[in-house]
Design a protein around this motif. Sequence first.
Motif, mmCIF file in Angstrom:
data_model
loop_
_atom_site.group_PDB
_atom_site.id
_atom_site.type_symbol
_atom_site.label_atom_id
_atom_site.label_comp_id
_atom_site.label_asym_id
_atom_site.label_seq_id
_atom_site.Cartn_x
_atom_site.Cartn_y
_atom_site.Cartn_z
ATOM 1 N N GLY A 35 -14.522 -15.328 4.718
ATOM 2 C CA GLY A 35 -13.803 -16.030 3.933
ATOM 3 C C GLY A 35 -12.398 -16.315 4.283
ATOM 4 N N TYR A 36 -11.749 -17.197 3.920
ATOM 5 C CA TYR A 36 -10.072 -17.348 4.179
ATOM 6 C C TYR A 36 -9.338 -16.500 3.485
ATOM 7 C CZ TYR A 36 -11.423 -21.804 6.597
ATOM 8 O OH TYR A 36 -11.817 -22.881 7.680
ATOM 9 N N ASN A 37 -9.877 -15.899 2.408
ATOM 10 C CA ASN A 37 -9.219 -14.826 1.553
ATOM 11 C C ASN A 37 -10.088 -13.815 1.324
ATOM 12 O OD1 ASN A 37 -6.673 -16.787 1.160
ATOM 13 N ND2 ASN A 37 -7.907 -17.666 -0.383
ATOM 14 N N PHE A 38 -9.517 -12.483 1.380
ATOM 15 C CA PHE A 38 -10.393 -11.414 1.071
ATOM 16 C C PHE A 38 -9.163 -10.328 0.561
ATOM 17 C CE2 PHE A 38 -10.086 -10.677 5.459
ATOM 18 C CZ PHE A 38 -9.690 -9.244 5.558
ATOM 19 N N THR A 39 -9.630 -9.375 -0.156
ATOM 20 C CA THR A 39 -9.138 -8.035 -0.297
ATOM 21 C C THR A 39 -9.524 -6.802 -0.254
ATOM 22 O OG1 THR A 39 -9.714 -8.086 -2.815
ATOM 23 C CG2 THR A 39 -7.996 -9.480 -2.361
ATOM 24 N N THR A 40 -9.070 -5.791 0.051
ATOM 25 C CA THR A 40 -9.396 -4.490 0.216
ATOM 26 C C THR A 40 -8.642 -3.738 -1.109
ATOM 27 O OG1 THR A 40 -7.728 -3.867 1.821
ATOM 28 C CG2 THR A 40 -9.875 -4.703 2.807
ATOM 29 N N THR A 41 -9.548 -2.778 -1.196
ATOM 30 C CA THR A 41 -9.224 -1.700 -2.140
ATOM 31 C C THR A 41 -9.212 -0.132 -1.901
ATOM 32 O OG1 THR A 41 -9.335 -3.235 -4.056
ATOM 33 C CG2 THR A 41 -9.005 -1.096 -4.684
ATOM 34 N N LYS A 42 -8.297 0.460 -2.040
ATOM 35 C CA LYS A 42 -8.450 1.930 -1.372
ATOM 36 C C LYS A 42 -7.647 2.781 -2.445
ATOM 37 C CE LYS A 42 -8.882 5.415 1.609
ATOM 38 N NZ LYS A 42 -10.322 6.014 1.624
ATOM 39 N N THR A 43 -8.377 3.940 -2.856
ATOM 40 C CA THR A 43 -7.880 4.900 -3.741
ATOM 41 C C THR A 43 -6.812 5.825 -2.799
ATOM 42 O OG1 THR A 43 -9.393 4.751 -5.298
ATOM 43 C CG2 THR A 43 -8.282 6.340 -5.408
ATOM 44 N N ILE A 44 -5.758 6.041 -3.064
ATOM 45 C CA ILE A 44 -4.924 7.108 -2.364
ATOM 46 C C ILE A 44 -4.595 8.063 -3.351
ATOM 47 C CG2 ILE A 44 -4.364 5.369 -0.760
ATOM 48 C CD1 ILE A 44 -1.600 5.420 -2.165
ATOM 49 N N THR A 45 -4.307 9.377 -2.642
ATOM 50 C CA THR A 45 -3.668 10.690 -3.482
ATOM 51 C C THR A 45 -2.301 10.382 -3.878
ATOM 52 O OG1 THR A 45 -3.055 11.821 -1.535
ATOM 53 C CG2 THR A 45 -5.123 11.978 -2.522
ATOM 54 N N ARG A 46 -1.559 11.082 -4.279
ATOM 55 C CA ARG A 46 -0.174 11.141 -4.768
ATOM 56 C C ARG A 46 0.568 11.591 -3.440
ATOM 57 N NH1 ARG A 46 3.620 10.798 -7.924
ATOM 58 N NH2 ARG A 46 2.461 10.466 -9.687
ATOM 59 N N GLU A 47 0.133 12.471 -2.620
ATOM 60 C CA GLU A 47 0.835 12.808 -1.412
ATOM 61 C C GLU A 47 0.789 11.489 -0.497
ATOM 62 O OE1 GLU A 47 0.104 16.026 2.405
ATOM 63 O OE2 GLU A 47 -1.256 15.972 0.731
ATOM 64 N N GLU A 48 -0.358 10.480 -0.461
ATOM 65 C CA GLU A 48 -0.548 9.476 0.241
ATOM 66 C C GLU A 48 0.618 8.522 -0.129
ATOM 67 O OE1 GLU A 48 -4.867 9.681 2.255
ATOM 68 O OE2 GLU A 48 -4.601 9.021 -0.024
ATOM 69 N N LEU A 49 0.564 8.328 -1.411
ATOM 70 C CA LEU A 49 1.777 7.384 -2.202
ATOM 71 C C LEU A 49 3.048 7.847 -1.680
ATOM 72 C CD1 LEU A 49 2.200 5.157 -4.571
ATOM 73 C CD2 LEU A 49 2.784 7.098 -5.990
ATOM 74 N N ASN A 50 3.442 9.155 -1.773
ATOM 75 C CA ASN A 50 4.757 9.487 -1.288
ATOM 76 C C ASN A 50 5.010 9.211 0.266
ATOM 77 O OD1 ASN A 50 5.528 10.331 -3.861
ATOM 78 N ND2 ASN A 50 4.593 12.787 -3.368
ATOM 79 N N LYS A 51 4.104 9.221 1.003
ATOM 80 C CA LYS A 51 4.197 9.059 2.387
ATOM 81 C C LYS A 51 4.344 7.457 2.477
ATOM 82 C CE LYS A 51 1.530 12.798 4.420
ATOM 83 N NZ LYS A 51 0.260 13.050 4.947
ATOM 84 N N ILE A 52 3.893 6.610 1.733
ATOM 85 C CA ILE A 52 4.065 5.222 1.863
ATOM 86 C C ILE A 52 5.527 4.817 1.584
ATOM 87 C CG2 ILE A 52 3.444 2.973 0.917
ATOM 88 C CD1 ILE A 52 0.549 4.318 0.836
ATOM 89 N N SER A 53 5.799 5.456 0.535
ATOM 90 C CA SER A 53 7.207 5.315 -0.350
ATOM 91 C C SER A 53 8.226 5.642 0.738
ATOM 92 C CB SER A 53 7.319 6.214 -1.561
ATOM 93 O OG SER A 53 8.452 5.931 -1.991
ATOM 94 N N LYS A 54 7.964 7.049 1.555
ATOM 95 C CA LYS A 54 8.843 7.296 2.443
ATOM 96 C C LYS A 54 9.045 6.357 3.672
ATOM 97 C CE LYS A 54 9.188 12.285 1.633
ATOM 98 N NZ LYS A 54 8.814 13.481 1.951
ATOM 99 N N TYR A 55 7.937 5.745 4.164
ATOM 100 C CA TYR A 55 7.925 4.808 5.239
ATOM 101 C C TYR A 55 8.206 3.659 4.796
ATOM 102 C CZ TYR A 55 6.277 1.341 8.427
ATOM 103 O OH TYR A 55 6.574 0.372 9.431
ATOM 104 N N ILE A 56 7.778 3.023 3.706
ATOM 105 C CA ILE A 56 8.318 1.560 3.231
ATOM 106 C C ILE A 56 9.663 1.425 2.631
ATOM 107 C CG2 ILE A 56 7.552 -0.498 1.856
ATOM 108 C CD1 ILE A 56 5.660 -0.189 3.830
ATOM 109 N N ASP A 57 9.926 2.403 1.606
ATOM 110 C CA ASP A 57 11.216 2.286 0.700
ATOM 111 C C ASP A 57 12.349 2.844 1.556
ATOM 112 O OD1 ASP A 57 9.428 0.844 -0.801
ATOM 113 O OD2 ASP A 57 9.217 2.735 -2.209
ATOM 114 N N ASP A 58 12.030 4.135 2.247
ATOM 115 C CA ASP A 58 13.172 5.091 2.946
ATOM 116 C C ASP A 58 13.087 4.584 4.184
ATOM 117 O OD1 ASP A 58 13.289 5.775 0.201
ATOM 118 O OD2 ASP A 58 12.097 7.921 0.652
ATOM 119 N N LYS A 59 12.305 3.950 5.109
ATOM 120 C CA LYS A 59 12.250 3.677 6.274
ATOM 121 C C LYS A 59 12.129 4.549 7.280
ATOM 122 C CE LYS A 59 14.584 -0.914 5.586
ATOM 123 N NZ LYS A 59 13.870 -1.227 4.397
#
Length: 142
Positions: A35-59
Amino acid sequence: MKGPVSALGINLLGNNVEAAQTVIWTHPKKTEDIGYNFTTTKTITREELNKISKYIDDKDTSANVLAGIATTILTTPLKPYLSISSGIGVTLLTSYRSTNGKLVSDKLKKSTAKSFKVKIAYKYRQTGSNDGYYFIDTIKIS
């Protein structure tokens, strides 16, 4: 073109050069499958959330952290649709960060939940009769 390829588009506007969003180039026939649009969904842990935050928000651009995040939330969930390397996932995330900014809200950081869902929406843009690309439209964490 045989398979998806990541590319960083460059727009030339007079004397200005502007970097566009990183994309996954693929033949328009691929949209017949997913399709032209699709989504993926992934469950992550708190530790992974913190890593994403450090990368995205804290660069924080630590290579190990970045490759791990890309594999967790992009590369693995995309496998049923498109096969990309973690390197391409890194460039997609870096591009998304530079155009969309903060991803992990203060509310999520304060949450006591042990796991979170990362939902990534992709859209396809056709650029000719035999070419086009998917790009990350939105990333939502809840």
